[in-house]
Design a protein around this motif. Structure first.
Motif, short mmCIF file in Angstrom:
data_model
loop_
_atom_site.label_atom_id
_atom_site.label_comp_id
_atom_site.label_asym_id
_atom_site.label_seq_id
_atom_site.Cartn_x
_atom_site.Cartn_y
_atom_site.Cartn_z
N THR A 4 0.82 -1.20 0.00
CA THR A 4 0.00 0.00 0.00
C THR A 4 0.85 1.25 0.00
O THR A 4 2.02 1.23 0.33
CB THR A 4 -0.90 0.04 1.25
OG1 THR A 4 -0.07 0.04 2.39
CG2 THR A 4 -1.85 -1.13 1.27
N ASP A 7 -1.99 5.72 2.67
CA ASP A 7 -3.38 6.16 2.66
C ASP A 7 -3.75 6.52 4.10
O ASP A 7 -3.65 5.68 4.98
CB ASP A 7 -4.27 5.03 2.14
CG ASP A 7 -5.68 5.47 1.89
OD1 ASP A 7 -6.12 6.47 2.50
OD2 ASP A 7 -6.37 4.81 1.09
N THR A 8 -4.19 7.76 4.33
CA THR A 8 -4.41 8.24 5.69
C THR A 8 -5.51 7.49 6.43
O THR A 8 -5.53 7.49 7.64
CB THR A 8 -4.73 9.74 5.70
OG1 THR A 8 -5.86 9.96 4.85
CG2 THR A 8 -3.54 10.55 5.24
N LYS A 9 -6.42 6.84 5.73
CA LYS A 9 -7.47 6.11 6.42
C LYS A 9 -7.03 4.73 6.89
O LYS A 9 -7.67 4.12 7.71
CB LYS A 9 -8.72 6.00 5.55
CG LYS A 9 -8.55 5.11 4.35
CD LYS A 9 -9.84 4.99 3.57
CE LYS A 9 -9.58 4.07 2.38
NZ LYS A 9 -10.74 3.58 1.77
N ASP A 10 -5.95 4.22 6.32
CA ASP A 10 -5.46 2.90 6.71
C ASP A 10 -4.85 2.95 8.10
O ASP A 10 -4.34 3.99 8.54
CB ASP A 10 -4.41 2.39 5.72
CG ASP A 10 -4.99 2.09 4.36
OD1 ASP A 10 -6.22 1.94 4.25
OD2 ASP A 10 -4.22 2.03 3.39
N GLU A 11 -4.90 1.81 8.80
CA GLU A 11 -4.29 1.67 10.11
C GLU A 11 -3.34 0.48 10.10
O GLU A 11 -3.36 -0.32 9.17
CB GLU A 11 -5.36 1.48 11.18
CG GLU A 11 -6.22 2.71 11.40
CD GLU A 11 -7.21 2.55 12.55
OE1 GLU A 11 -6.95 1.74 13.46
OE2 GLU A 11 -8.24 3.23 12.53
N ASP A 73 -7.82 -1.50 6.33
CA ASP A 73 -8.81 -0.44 6.14
C ASP A 73 -9.88 -0.61 7.22
O ASP A 73 -10.68 -1.55 7.15
CB ASP A 73 -9.43 -0.53 4.75
CG ASP A 73 -10.52 0.49 4.51
OD1 ASP A 73 -10.84 1.28 5.42
OD2 ASP A 73 -11.09 0.49 3.40
N ALA A 75 -12.56 0.82 7.69
CA ALA A 75 -13.93 0.92 7.18
C ALA A 75 -14.42 -0.44 6.67
O ALA A 75 -15.62 -0.66 6.53
CB ALA A 75 -14.01 1.95 6.06
N THR A 76 -13.47 -1.36 6.43
CA THR A 76 -13.82 -2.68 5.91
C THR A 76 -13.71 -3.76 6.97
O THR A 76 -14.54 -4.66 7.04
CB THR A 76 -12.91 -3.03 4.71
OG1 THR A 76 -12.99 -1.98 3.75
CG2 THR A 76 -13.31 -4.34 4.08
N SER A 78 -12.63 -4.30 11.25
CA SER A 78 -12.30 -3.61 12.49
C SER A 78 -11.04 -4.19 13.13
O SER A 78 -10.70 -5.36 12.92
CB SER A 78 -13.47 -3.73 13.48
OG SER A 78 -13.60 -5.08 13.94
#
Length: 179
Positions: A4, A7-11, A73, A75-76, A78
């Motif tokens: 990857t 991407d700022t939303k990734d953890e 991600d 959002a996909t 948890s």
């Protein structure tokens, strides 16, 4: 699963559960292909030696664990789901041991990256100890520190060598949903 970008939303989640080949393969198989895990790298963390090597980590003198760093991600999938999966795929009741592999480099550990991850890891650990294992869970929950990728030949090892070594402790256990 491609590596990857930032991407700022990734953890990031980091786990140690014995031999890193098996847990990498299980996470990629279960959560890859659009199911939340964007990348998974095997490596070393939790010790005091800079730039460790596989051979050094195997001696037990570096303090590092064989570990898996997962980029996901939220959002996909948890973080809680990733932690519960971690407990489904190894024996958390063994101290510094998975199957025939023994030593602190094979310890069970969750390396949290923020306060929320720490809280979730502690809550899930308490529940799995009581509800699933009904025994003492020896998983360490510690703050993530420096990370070193393992040598390239370790990355995607079981994809490259499908008949390669599989730790007998790494398989998906069917536990009931946590309450």
């Amino acid at each position: 699963m491609a590596q990857t970008t930032n991407d700022t939303k990734d953890e990031v989640a980091t786990f140690a559960a014995g031999c890193f080949w098996g847990i990498e393969h299980l996470y990629r198989t279960h959560f890859g292909n659009g199911n939340g895990v964007k990348d998974a790298r095997v490596g070393y963390t939790g010790g005091q030696t800079a730039d460790p090597t596989y051979e050094g980590v195997c001696t037990g003198t570096t303090g590092h664990a064989e570990a898996l760093k997962v980029v996901f991600d939220p959002a996909t999938v948890s973080y809680r789901s990733l932690v519960e999966f971690f407990y489904r795929i190894h024996d958390a009741t063994s101290l510094n041991k998975q199957g025939r592999n023994e030593g602190t480099n094979y310890r069970s550990a969750i390396f949290y990256h923020n306060y929320t991850q720490r809280e979730i890891a502690q809550e899930v650990t308490e529940k799995v100890s009581k509800q699933w294992f009904k025994d003492t869970v020896h998983t360490l929950i510690v703050e993530a520190g420096p990370w070193w990728d393992a040598e390239e030949y370790h990355q995607l090892y079981l994809d490259k060598v499908p008949d390669g070594y599989h730790c007998e402790a790494h398989f998906l256990r069917s536990f009931p949903e946590l309450r």
